[in-house]
Design an enzyme around this catalytic site. Structure first.
Site, PDB file in Angstrom:
ATOM      1  N   GLU A 131      12.298 -10.648  -9.876  1.00  0.00           N
ATOM      2  CA  GLU A 131      11.738 -10.329  -8.561  1.00  0.00           C
ATOM      3  C   GLU A 131      12.890  -9.891  -7.659  1.00  0.00           C
ATOM      4  O   GLU A 131      13.500 -10.676  -6.961  1.00  0.00           O
ATOM      5  CB  GLU A 131      11.011 -11.535  -7.977  1.00  0.00           C
ATOM      6  CG  GLU A 131      10.244 -11.219  -6.714  1.00  0.00           C
ATOM      7  CD  GLU A 131       9.616 -12.434  -6.068  1.00  0.00           C
ATOM      8  OE1 GLU A 131       8.978 -12.274  -5.023  1.00  0.00           O
ATOM      9  OE2 GLU A 131       9.772 -13.558  -6.603  1.00  0.00           O
ATOM     10  N   HIS A 143      14.047 -13.833   0.382  1.00  0.00           N
ATOM     11  CA  HIS A 143      15.137 -13.235  -0.387  1.00  0.00           C
ATOM     12  C   HIS A 143      16.337 -12.977   0.521  1.00  0.00           C
ATOM     13  O   HIS A 143      16.185 -12.579   1.680  1.00  0.00           O
ATOM     14  CB  HIS A 143      14.669 -11.931  -1.033  1.00  0.00           C
ATOM     15  CG  HIS A 143      13.670 -12.120  -2.122  1.00  0.00           C
ATOM     16  ND1 HIS A 143      13.904 -11.772  -3.440  1.00  0.00           N
ATOM     17  CD2 HIS A 143      12.409 -12.633  -2.095  1.00  0.00           C
ATOM     18  CE1 HIS A 143      12.836 -12.060  -4.166  1.00  0.00           C
ATOM     19  NE2 HIS A 143      11.914 -12.583  -3.365  1.00  0.00           N
ATOM     20  N   ARG A 229      -5.827   3.159  10.029  1.00  0.00           N
ATOM     21  CA  ARG A 229      -5.352   4.477   9.638  1.00  0.00           C
ATOM     22  C   ARG A 229      -4.336   4.431   8.501  1.00  0.00           C
ATOM     23  O   ARG A 229      -4.045   5.476   7.910  1.00  0.00           O
ATOM     24  CB  ARG A 229      -4.746   5.209  10.844  1.00  0.00           C
ATOM     25  CG  ARG A 229      -5.770   5.535  11.925  1.00  0.00           C
ATOM     26  CD  ARG A 229      -5.152   6.338  13.064  1.00  0.00           C
ATOM     27  NE  ARG A 229      -6.174   6.664  14.070  1.00  0.00           N
ATOM     28  CZ  ARG A 229      -6.508   5.882  15.084  1.00  0.00           C
ATOM     29  NH1 ARG A 229      -5.875   4.720  15.237  1.00  0.00           N
ATOM     30  NH2 ARG A 229      -7.439   6.247  15.946  1.00  0.00           N
ATOM     31  N   ASP A 250      -3.135 -21.194  -2.361  1.00  0.00           N
ATOM     32  CA  ASP A 250      -2.834 -22.555  -1.912  1.00  0.00           C
ATOM     33  C   ASP A 250      -3.376 -22.845  -0.516  1.00  0.00           C
ATOM     34  O   ASP A 250      -3.166 -23.939   0.014  1.00  0.00           O
ATOM     35  CB  ASP A 250      -1.327 -22.809  -1.946  1.00  0.00           C
ATOM     36  CG  ASP A 250      -0.532 -21.867  -1.037  1.00  0.00           C
ATOM     37  OD1 ASP A 250      -1.145 -20.973  -0.424  1.00  0.00           O
ATOM     38  OD2 ASP A 250       0.702 -22.021  -0.953  1.00  0.00           O
ATOM     39  N   GLY A 251      -4.065 -21.876   0.094  1.00  0.00           N
ATOM     40  CA  GLY A 251      -4.581 -22.072   1.436  1.00  0.00           C
ATOM     41  C   GLY A 251      -3.535 -21.930   2.519  1.00  0.00           C
ATOM     42  O   GLY A 251      -3.850 -22.073   3.700  1.00  0.00           O
ATOM     43  N   HIS A 253      -0.576 -19.432   1.955  1.00  0.00           N
ATOM     44  CA  HIS A 253      -0.113 -18.054   1.870  1.00  0.00           C
ATOM     45  C   HIS A 253      -1.192 -17.037   2.246  1.00  0.00           C
ATOM     46  O   HIS A 253      -0.873 -15.975   2.788  1.00  0.00           O
ATOM     47  CB  HIS A 253       0.398 -17.763   0.457  1.00  0.00           C
ATOM     48  CG  HIS A 253       1.764 -18.306   0.179  1.00  0.00           C
ATOM     49  ND1 HIS A 253       1.988 -19.645  -0.076  1.00  0.00           N
ATOM     50  CD2 HIS A 253       2.972 -17.700   0.133  1.00  0.00           C
ATOM     51  CE1 HIS A 253       3.279 -19.821  -0.285  1.00  0.00           C
ATOM     52  NE2 HIS A 253       3.895 -18.666  -0.155  1.00  0.00           N
ATOM     53  N   ASP A 277       3.966 -18.894  -7.966  1.00  0.00           N
ATOM     54  CA  ASP A 277       5.211 -18.656  -7.225  1.00  0.00           C
ATOM     55  C   ASP A 277       5.949 -19.979  -7.035  1.00  0.00           C
ATOM     56  O   ASP A 277       6.588 -20.229  -6.015  1.00  0.00           O
ATOM     57  CB  ASP A 277       4.924 -17.997  -5.872  1.00  0.00           C
ATOM     58  CG  ASP A 277       6.146 -17.285  -5.280  1.00  0.00           C
ATOM     59  OD1 ASP A 277       7.098 -17.033  -6.029  1.00  0.00           O
ATOM     60  OD2 ASP A 277       6.144 -17.009  -4.070  1.00  0.00           O
ATOM     61  N   ALA A 311       8.980 -19.932   1.439  1.00  0.00           N
ATOM     62  CA  ALA A 311       9.919 -19.682   0.347  1.00  0.00           C
ATOM     63  C   ALA A 311       9.296 -20.151  -0.959  1.00  0.00           C
ATOM     64  O   ALA A 311       9.489 -21.288  -1.383  1.00  0.00           O
ATOM     65  CB  ALA A 311      11.241 -20.401   0.608  1.00  0.00           C
ATOM     66  N   GLY A 312       8.500 -19.279  -1.573  1.00  0.00           N
ATOM     67  CA  GLY A 312       7.770 -19.686  -2.757  1.00  0.00           C
ATOM     68  C   GLY A 312       6.648 -20.638  -2.382  1.00  0.00           C
ATOM     69  O   GLY A 312       6.262 -20.746  -1.208  1.00  0.00           O
TER      70      GLY A 312
END
Length: 390
Positions: A131, A143, A229, A250-251, A253, A277, A311-312
């Site tokens: 990734e 990242h 648009r 997971d509710g 993200h 993730d 973060a993940g």
């Protein structure tokens, strides 16, 4: 003498249909057949699973860590083994250990570790997901922006050289950092190219899909959103039928309503597939860990940097299945397919994973009626049993 047994006493979901009063026959690590309970051959050892359900093992194409280990911190075979073992109790029987954007040296080490893990046939190791580092700084997420960079000729050569030595190689890239001709070359070499961490527009995403990109990484997260648009990468992932898309259910993200809208609108044959993730926390009680020298905190079901950036995920696959079924309202069969058959299809492995049919790998999960994990088999070997000492 072959190892042959039949799992009995549970409803069986083969990836398409349910079978009642049936037995799942396994021989030498592969599924042999699903037969009526009264038709088990006399020389086959019957194993009563005590009710519940038998379903295909889960396939996770984005797993950053588990068991206290991050692939980035320790890119070696021992870490791959630890990560794979950590996810098995949650029903994941095949996974792609995932390297988050890092230095060229760490990337090379992770590829070497993956090649060694493939040679050693580490249970549940399916290949690698790289990734980054060829992403968009504008959509970097967690990242490290200092490590994000465009793809070079050397990067492309390294990826193509690694592909024959790995069962599966998937890489997440952003159009901002990779030319479409490189995507075409990677896809031609058998590498699964996923679009993610990108602020790209719909037309560009479509062009990359036509060049060979086949997946979109964690739908809705770290990407351009749908506008009236400009549909963005989210719109492209949903509208372009050749693209599959990972989803972190997971509710945190993605809102359940957004998930329902995406499922209703998704064009095929590509599907929305569940990914965890997951980070180092899975299978542990740790409250923090580091990534690229930055501390990530575990609190209230999420993982975040100090500034609040996600973060993940602190997520395992059976929890994602439960969320899709119980909260989003997806039919159980479809939720199970999203965790097994659809990810296997997205990476070209559905001929052997994600189904329980003659000749497929005997990766099997025994679930209670309440969707708790009771037992897990990988390649016909039982690797987890609820309540057993580990």
């Amino acid at each position: 003498m072959s190892d042959r047994f039949a799992l009995t006493g549970a409803r069986i979901f083969d990836g398409d249909d349910w079978h009642d009063d049936a037995a799942l026959v396994v021989r030498d690590g592969l599924v042999e057949a699903i037969v009526p309970s009264g038709a088990i051959a006399r020389d086959v050892r019957a194993v009563d699973t005590g009710g519940g359900m038998l379903v295909p093992g889960f396939v996770d194409i984005q797993v950053n860590g588990g068991g206290g280990v991050m692939l980035n911190d320790h890119p070696d075979v021992a870490s791959i083994e630890t990560i794979c073992r950590a996810h098995a109790p949650f029903g994941t029987t095949a996974l792609l250990p995932t390297l988050i954007t890092d230095t060229p040296a760490i990337t090379a080490a992770a590829i070497a570790a993956g090649e060694a893990a493939a040679l050693q046939k580490v249970p549940s190791f399916l290949g690698l997901h790289l990734e980054g580092p060829h992403l968009s700084i504008a959509r970097k997420g967690a990242h490290d922006p200092a490590l994000i960079r465009p793809m070079t000729d050397a990067d492309q050569v390294m990826l193509i050289a690694a592909r024959p030595k790995l069962p599966v190689l998937l890489t997440t890239i952003a159009p901002e950092s990779v030319d479409p001709t490189r995507v075409a070359a990677l896809a031609k070499a058998g590498i699964i190219v996923s679009l993610g961490h990108s602020d790209t527009g719909y037309a560009t995403a479509k062009g990359f899909a036509e060049a060979g990109a086949a997946v979109v990484t964690h739908l809705f997260n770290a990407m351009s959103q749908i506008g009236n648009r400009e549909p963005g990468l989210v719109g492209a992932a949903i509208d372009i039928g050749t693209l599959s898309a990972g989803l972190i259910a997971d509710g945190i993200h993605v809102h359940p309503a957004a998930i329902r809208i995406a499922l209703d609108a998704k064009q095929g044959p590509g599907k929305i597939v569940l990914v965890t993730d997951a980070m180092a926390t899975i299978g542990t009680d740790m409250t923090s860990f580091t990534l690229n020298g930055r501390t990530i905190y575990r609190k209230d079901g999420s993982l975040r940097l100090a500034d609040g950036t996600l973060a993940g995920a602190d997520l395992d696959m059976i929890s994602a299945v439960r969320f899709m079924h119980n909260i989003v309202g997806v039919d159980l069969s479809e939720a199970l397919r999203m965790a097994s058959l659809y990810p296997a299809q997205a990476i070209g492995q559905s001929h052997r994973l994600g189904r329980l049919a003659n000749g497929t790998v005997a990766d099997i999960v025994a679930l209670s009626d309440g969707l708790d994990i009771r037992s897990v088999w990988i390649g016909g070997d039982k690797v987890f049993e609820a309540g057993a000492s580990r």
